[in-house]
Write a protein that holds these residues in place. Structure first.
Motif, PDB file in Angstrom:
ATOM      1  N   GLU A 535       0.835  -1.200   0.000  1.00 34.45           N
ATOM      2  CA  GLU A 535       0.000   0.000   0.000  1.00 34.45           C
ATOM      3  C   GLU A 535       0.875   1.257   0.000  1.00 34.45           C
ATOM      4  O   GLU A 535       0.609   2.227  -0.711  1.00 34.45           O
ATOM      5  N   ILE A 536       1.937   1.190   0.800  1.00 39.24           N
ATOM      6  CA  ILE A 536       2.853   2.334   0.863  1.00 39.24           C
ATOM      7  C   ILE A 536       3.601   2.463  -0.463  1.00 39.24           C
ATOM      8  O   ILE A 536       3.776   3.554  -1.006  1.00 39.24           O
ATOM      9  N   ARG A 537       4.013   1.300  -0.975  1.00 44.40           N
ATOM     10  CA  ARG A 537       4.747   1.323  -2.256  1.00 44.40           C
ATOM     11  C   ARG A 537       3.900   1.957  -3.355  1.00 44.40           C
ATOM     12  O   ARG A 537       4.343   2.849  -4.072  1.00 44.40           O
ATOM     13  N   ASP A 538       2.647   1.508  -3.460  1.00 39.90           N
ATOM     14  CA  ASP A 538       1.780   2.030  -4.512  1.00 39.90           C
ATOM     15  C   ASP A 538       1.537   3.520  -4.332  1.00 39.90           C
ATOM     16  O   ASP A 538       1.491   4.277  -5.304  1.00 39.90           O
ATOM     17  N   ALA A 539       1.364   3.934  -3.076  1.00 39.01           N
ATOM     18  CA  ALA A 539       1.088   5.353  -2.821  1.00 39.01           C
ATOM     19  C   ALA A 539       2.292   6.209  -3.185  1.00 39.01           C
ATOM     20  O   ALA A 539       2.150   7.283  -3.770  1.00 39.01           O
ATOM     21  N   ILE A 540       3.483   5.720  -2.844  1.00 40.04           N
ATOM     22  CA  ILE A 540       4.690   6.492  -3.135  1.00 40.04           C
ATOM     23  C   ILE A 540       4.951   6.539  -4.639  1.00 40.04           C
ATOM     24  O   ILE A 540       5.284   7.578  -5.205  1.00 40.04           O
ATOM     25  N   ALA A 541       4.765   5.400  -5.276  1.00 34.06           N
ATOM     26  CA  ALA A 541       5.032   5.347  -6.714  1.00 34.06           C
ATOM     27  C   ALA A 541       4.023   6.189  -7.491  1.00 34.06           C
ATOM     28  O   ALA A 541       4.331   6.769  -8.523  1.00 34.06           O
ATOM     29  N   GLY A 542       2.795   6.295  -6.943  1.00 31.62           N
ATOM     30  CA  GLY A 542       1.757   7.055  -7.626  1.00 31.62           C
ATOM     31  C   GLY A 542       1.523   6.513  -9.016  1.00 31.62           C
ATOM     32  O   GLY A 542       1.661   5.313  -9.263  1.00 31.62           O
ATOM     33  N   SER A 599      -4.735   4.573  -0.477  1.00 32.91           N
ATOM     34  CA  SER A 599      -4.744   3.569  -1.536  1.00 32.91           C
ATOM     35  C   SER A 599      -5.765   3.960  -2.590  1.00 32.91           C
ATOM     36  O   SER A 599      -6.873   4.393  -2.277  1.00 32.91           O
ATOM     37  N   GLY A 600      -5.363   3.784  -3.854  1.00 34.73           N
ATOM     38  CA  GLY A 600      -6.247   4.067  -4.980  1.00 34.73           C
ATOM     39  C   GLY A 600      -6.844   5.458  -4.889  1.00 34.73           C
ATOM     40  O   GLY A 600      -6.153   6.446  -4.680  1.00 34.73           O
TER      41      GLY A 600
END
Lengths: 780, 397
Positions: A535-542, A599-600
């Motif tokens: 979740e953190i990875r996805d948020a940071i990567a955007g 997230s999302g």
């Protein structure tokens, strides 16, 4: 005679009253004009030993009659409750009233009408019963919670002053003081502000200017003197008044009685008032033939101060209560005379001060003078610092040399008025919200951090500063901070707040004491966290596909960075909340990583905090010198693995980040040895099964930030790198395209490290794969 | 703080929280009966564990705690739920710091326990798991005290022994021993005089006659305390609260004999009717067998009737019905009502407060003129009452 039918709402109210279990009788409604008055007998729960007497020791009866006054617009407004006129009044929570009239209890801290609309007549009755029962028990107030100030019902006369400062300056000898005051009057509303210095008020004791607003509404303003009286001290201590009395002051006579009750010499007070009125007339400007010197009414604001046995509720330990009144002499034809005066009770409103902000924010007991330095006054910095400023933390310095541009209006906490320098704009905004001590430094942050002259740094980043918060999202600033010799010596904590993923992630890095860990360690930990927290990875990567953009962070100075004001605010509030918690509860004894991730398309962020201990720092000579910073988590994992294998050598692969500029290798994570690894007493072979895939995945999961930087293995019997170790390291380095590769060795006396760089002739893309293939050959 | 005594609705069983008026709001919990149903969110039974936790303080580590826990005697309806809800063992073994507050076990800073009562109870019936666990914990704490020679004993290791045990077994425990008849004001080793002074009335010492002593055991020998609770710093005699576990008729007869010339020891403003309003407290006869012919023991009734003006008597029991059940017994209720009426006071039953279908903790404020019953509130009551209609089918034509 026609029988008057009661309105349905009143009938309903009576029905409810009759069915309340504490009600023992409801009287016939009395109609007074358009009001309905209903007497209700209620059973009070007397303390057990008072039951036989039918009355409590403090005078509350087993059956009390409540007098409910239903207004004409009932049920839009609820009923007003009163007790019998001879109800004992030595209780707190009794509203001001005229002596001998029905006693109005204050049964609810908010509006009674709101209580009525939320809970109906039953709610009002429950609250009344609760009040009566507590009165009977003598427990209407718990002094442990504080002293309840004299009740004031809402009126249009307000005195604004800094009660804490005024309490501290009260005379000990009972001298009556005259305090310069500004006043304004519009319609029925009157506003008085006690001024701190005489210079703000002209020499005249009482002035009056009649003006008109642009809209044509008349208003009055002028200067006056507030009369401040307090009882003299006895035996070097203030005289404490611990008896509750409701306010029954309605005229000058009852005001003087009240003053006497509070230990103030009423004769002296009256004489002072007479002399003040005389002086005001004497020194008034000439007014032609009129005996009355001013265009309108004459006022004397009056403050009675009294020492209470406990701090007042809602204050920060202040046990001095101020009871404000306004003495008004309506304009007449003759000279002003106190004999014609009216006395009205007034409300106290606090002047805007850091303590007021702190108390309103729930931080009343906090040291709000903790000095802060904000590096960067952009969108994020302005919002974070405004949150802190509104919470009372305003002893701060703003550092930024940027100017405010039109597109900044989309996301900045402020908007351009007269200033364009962001740091000065922030300083000015802070002064407007009660922080006159806020400072601005319109200087390049980079030069300050790297300033050759330490006195410049010390001037703007004083030693007592508790926190230096960088919100620039500038990697240049980050690099300068890492290498700043001044920061190394500074006792305060350095922190970095930034956004990632177009505002989907909010990150706050707090360096540990003595900068261990530093922000570069914490950043490496953040990306290590991405390996296990999708979740953190996805948020940071955007939504970015190119990870090189990710590391830059979201820099709002850029016109091309599209992000709404509300999105920035979401992260700013999380960062500010975390900083507030540190300022209130103390900074953690270690480094800290706070990450908020959405997230999302979720509107909320889930936050987590991670304690980060000091890294193990190893200096490696050779090749120009390298600093190896092994994360505490990595050092711990190595230690555990070594213990697990005892006398056998063990090892694994290291993940890290290389900062060529500062010649630092941050070892942030590790990869366990593959299953085909060999552990023997004098030999460790790092296997290769699946290792390449794991390393590639680790690189992807850390959004490319961490990569394979070398190996570690143990020497249970001690000793430094063997020839074979060095040979393996050289061979590994030969795949590194000039990147430094390290070989970390655990020994019983600590970690040791060697770094190797090969010449830069190989193909960069082959680096990871080839190095992993080579691992099977590592032996010792 | 306002001092208070709160009785939790635990059916036939006891669970009472005493809170003192001192600045820290010191708490003394007397017995517990947290039934499995009460812990089950699916069940209607009142969640008394939550009620209790809501009233407890948290220490610097965020652990809920009571300053003292008195076990009157080890019957299951007085100790049920101990293992589930309370930390037992050394404080250093507390393992719940990482859990949610609602899942953290409650720390007992000081235990008040009577080995003599335990001895008598275990002769009469097998002890349950919670009772055994309590006994083990009490023994551990005694051991810690012995090892440390009573000096420097920490929160969670403290214990007060209520009454001397037989054969001199507690003779070496004098620093932590309260003898029958003794007054004490220390709670968790802090002197609370002015806010709390208790007199230990029972367990009665071991009788020489073996057969008579065994009768004490069969009469539910319990710790009986008469607590004087201060209303505030200036009023030490706010409320005298007499709590007596399940002590039955023989014990009360002996106590009357002992205290009839010194009635102040039995005097109360607030009495927890012993043994959940059992007839056996007041009579040697069986209510279910003899009904209205059963006779009241005058001495036992006298011992339980030293009521101060306006005294309140609370039965900690299920709702009391006019039937042959015992406890709670309707005839005993009538006696207590008569005692209360004679004093100008009132009788309450936890199973009927505020009504049988919607029970709530019953809290008495301690004032300078005795205990004060709670306010009679309406808000929420009606809606709650309407909801209970759903407990029976609602046929429609």
């Amino acid at each position: 005679m026609a029988v008057k039918v009661l309105p349905q709402a009143i009938q309903d109210a009576i029905y409810t009253l009759v069915h309340h279990q504490a009600v023992v009788g409801v009287g016939e409604p009395e109609i007074q004009g358009v009001w309905h008055l209903i007497d209700v007998d209620v059973a009070v729960q007397l303390p057990s030993r008072a039951i036989a007497n039918g009355v409590s020791a403090n005078g509350v009866r087993a059956i009390e009659t409540l007098h409910l006054q239903f207004p004409p617009d009932y049920p839009l407004r609820g009923p007003a409750p009163f007790l019998r006129p001879d109800f004992p009044t030595h209780f707190p929570h009794i509203n001001p009233h005229k002596s001998g009239q029905r006693v109005p209890p204050c049964i609810f801290e908010g509006s009674l009408h709101e209580l009525f609309h939320r809970f109906g007549i039953d709610g009002v009755m429950d609250q009344l019963l609760d009040w009566l029962n507590k009165a009977a028990a003598g427990q209407l107030i718990d002094l442990n919670q504080g002293w309840e100030p004299t009740r004031r019902v809402g009126n249009d006369i307000t005195f604004s002053f800094d009660a804490d400062a005024l309490a501290a300056s009260l005379p000990h000898d009972g001298a009556i003081a005259l305090v310069p005051t500004w006043y304004g009057e519009m319609g029925e509303s009157r506003y008085f502000t006690l001024l701190r210095g005489l210079d703000q008020c002209p020499d005249l004791l009482f002035t009056q200017n009649h003006m008109q607003t642009k809209g044509g509404v008349a208003w009055v303003e002028g200067c006056a003197r507030a009369v401040l009286a307090v009882s003299p001290w006895t035996d070097s201590r203030p005289t404490i008044f611990d008896t509750y009395k409701p306010d029954t002051v309605t005229d000058l006579e009852s005001l003087l009685v009240r003053a006497e009750e509070l230990g103030i010499n009423a004769t002296e007070l009256r004489a002072k008032l007479d002399s003040h009125v005389y002086q005001c007339i004497f020194r008034a400007p000439p007014s032609g033939t009129n005996a009355w010197p001013w265009p309108g009414d004459f006022f004397v604001p009056m403050l009675l101060a009294v020492h209470r046995p406990a701090p007042l509720i809602g204050t920060n330990g202040r046990a001095v209560e101020f009871v404000p009144y306004l003495i008004r002499i309506p304009r007449g034809v003759a000279k002003p005379d106190l004999a014609n005066s009216q006395v009205m009770s007034a409300m106290h409103s606090h002047v805007l001060s850091p303590m007021l902000l702190a108390r309103t924010s729930g931080y009343g007991g906090t040291d709000i003078n903790q000095r802060l330095v904000f590096l960067g006054c952009g969108s994020l910095g302005s919002k974070v610092s405004m949150h802190l400023g509104r919470a009372g933390f305003g002893n701060c310095t703003f550092v930024d040399n940027d100017i405010f541009q039109p597109h900044n209006t989309a996301r900045h906490a402020l908007f351009k008025l007269s200033q364009f320098d962001k740091a000065v704009m922030m300083q000015e905004a802070f002064q407007h919200i009660g922080h006159p001590q806020a400072r601005a430094v319109s200087t390049n942050i980079l030069t300050l951090l790297a300033e050759k002259k330490p006195e410049e740094f010390e001037k703007h980043f004083p030693a007592e500063a508790k926190l230096l918060l960088d919100t620039t999202a500038s990697l240049q600033v980050a690099a300068a901070a890492i290498s700043s010799p001044h920061l190394d010596k500074h006792a305060g904590r350095f922190a970095r707040g930034l956004l990632y993923g177009q505002g989907r992630a909010a990150v706050l890095l707090l360096e540990g004491p003595n900068r261990a860990p530093r922000c570069d360690d914490l950043t490496a930990q953040l990306f290590s966290l991405c390996r296990t927290e999708p979740e953190i990875r996805d948020a940071i990567a955007g939504s970015r596909s190119d990870p090189t953009q990710v590391f830059v962070g979201d820099n709002c100075r850029s016109l091309t960075m599209q992000m709404s004001d509300s999105t920035v605010s979401r992260s700013a509030s999380i960062i500010a909340m975390q900083v507030e918690r540190w300022l209130v509860g103390g900074f953690p004894g270690t480094g800290w990583l706070t990450v908020g991730a959405a997230s999302g398309n979720e509107m909320g962020m889930s936050c987590r905090g991670l304690k980060v201990e000091a890294p193990v720092v190893i200096s490696v000579a050779g090749d120009g010198g390298w600093s190896i910073r092994v994360a505490a988590a990595v050092a711990d994992a190595i230690q555990r693995d070594v213990q697990k294998w005892g006398a056998l050598e063990t090892g694994g692969a290291l993940l890290g980040h290389i900062d060529l500029n500062s010649r630092t290798i941050l070892v942030a994570d590790l990869v366990d040895a593959p299953p085909d690894s060999t552990r023997e007493q004098a030999k460790f072979i790092l296997g290769k099964d699946g290792l390449e895939q794991v390393l590639r995945q680790a690189n992807l999961d850390s959004i490319g930030y961490l990569h394979f930087v070398g190996t570690w293995h143990s020497h249970p019997l001690g000793g430094s790198h063997s020839n074979l170790d060095r040979k393996t390291l050289e061979r590994l380095a030969s795949y590194g395209e000039g990147l430094p590769i390290l070989s970390l060795v655990w020994t019983p006396t600590g970690l040791i490290c060697a770094v190797e760089r090969a010449d830069q002739t190989k193909n960069a893309g082959a680096y990871l794969a080839s190095a992993a293939q080579l691992l099977g050959e590592i032996v010792d | 703080m306002t001092a208070s005594v709160t009785f939790f609705p635990v059916d036939c069983g006891d669970m009472t929280l005493v809170q003192l008026a001192d600045q820290g709001g010191t708490t003394v919990l007397v017995d517990i009966n947290i039934r499995q149903d009460a812990d089950d969110a699916e069940e209607d039974t009142r969640d008394v564990a939550k009620d209790l936790r809501d009233r407890l303080k948290r220490d610097s580590k965020g652990r809920p705690y009571v300053d003292a826990f008195l076990l009157s005697h080890p019957d299951s309806d007085h100790v049920r739920g101990l293992e589930r809800h309370f930390h037992l063992g050394s404080p250093s073994e507390y393992a719940d710091d990482g859990k949610d507050d609602a899942d953290k076990k409650i720390v007992i800073r000081e235990i008040w326990s009577s080995p003599l009562v335990y001895r008598r109870a275990s002769k009469n019936h097998a002890l349950g798991s919670d009772a055994k666990a309590f006994n083990k914990e009490a023994k551990r704490r005694v051991q810690v005290n012995r090892e440390k020679q009573f000096a420097g004993v920490q929160d969670g290791d403290r214990i007060l022994v209520m009454g001397e045990d037989e054969n001199g077994k507690t003779d070496d425990l004098s620093p932590i021993l309260i003898k029958v008849g003794q007054k004490f004001s220390a709670v968790n080793s802090v002197n609370k005089a002015g806010y709390f002074t208790a007199t230990l009335i029972a367990p009665l010492e071991k009788l020489q006659d073996q057969a008579e002593d065994e009768k004490l055991g069969k009469n539910h020998s319990s710790v009986i305390l008469n607590m004087m609770l201060g209303a505030d710093a200036k009023t030490p005699d706010g409320c005298k609260f007499l709590t007596a576990g399940d002590a039955e008729v023989l014990i009360w007869e002996l106590l009357w004999d002992r205290h009839k010339d010194q009635k102040v020891n039995l005097e109360y403003d607030l009495l927890q009717a012993p043994h959940h309003c059992s007839w056996h407290t007041l009579s040697w006869d069986s209510w279910s067998k003899m009904g209205e012919k059963a006779k009241v023991s005058e001495a036992a009734r006298n011992a339980l009737a030293v009521a101060r003006s306006g005294a309140i008597i609370v039965a900690s029991s299920a709702a009391i019905k006019d039937d042959d059940k015992d406890p709670p017994c309707i005839r005993a209720k009538r006696e207590y009502e008569a005692i209360a009426k004679n004093a100008g006071g009132a009788f309450y039953c936890t199973g009927e407060y505020p009504n049988e279908k919607g029970q709530e903790p019953l809290r008495f404020n301690v004032t300078s003129e005795g205990p004060q019953p709670p306010s009679k509130k309406e808000v929420g009551q009606k809606a709650a009452a309407v909801i209970t209609a759903a407990r029976t089918p609602m046929p429609h034509g």
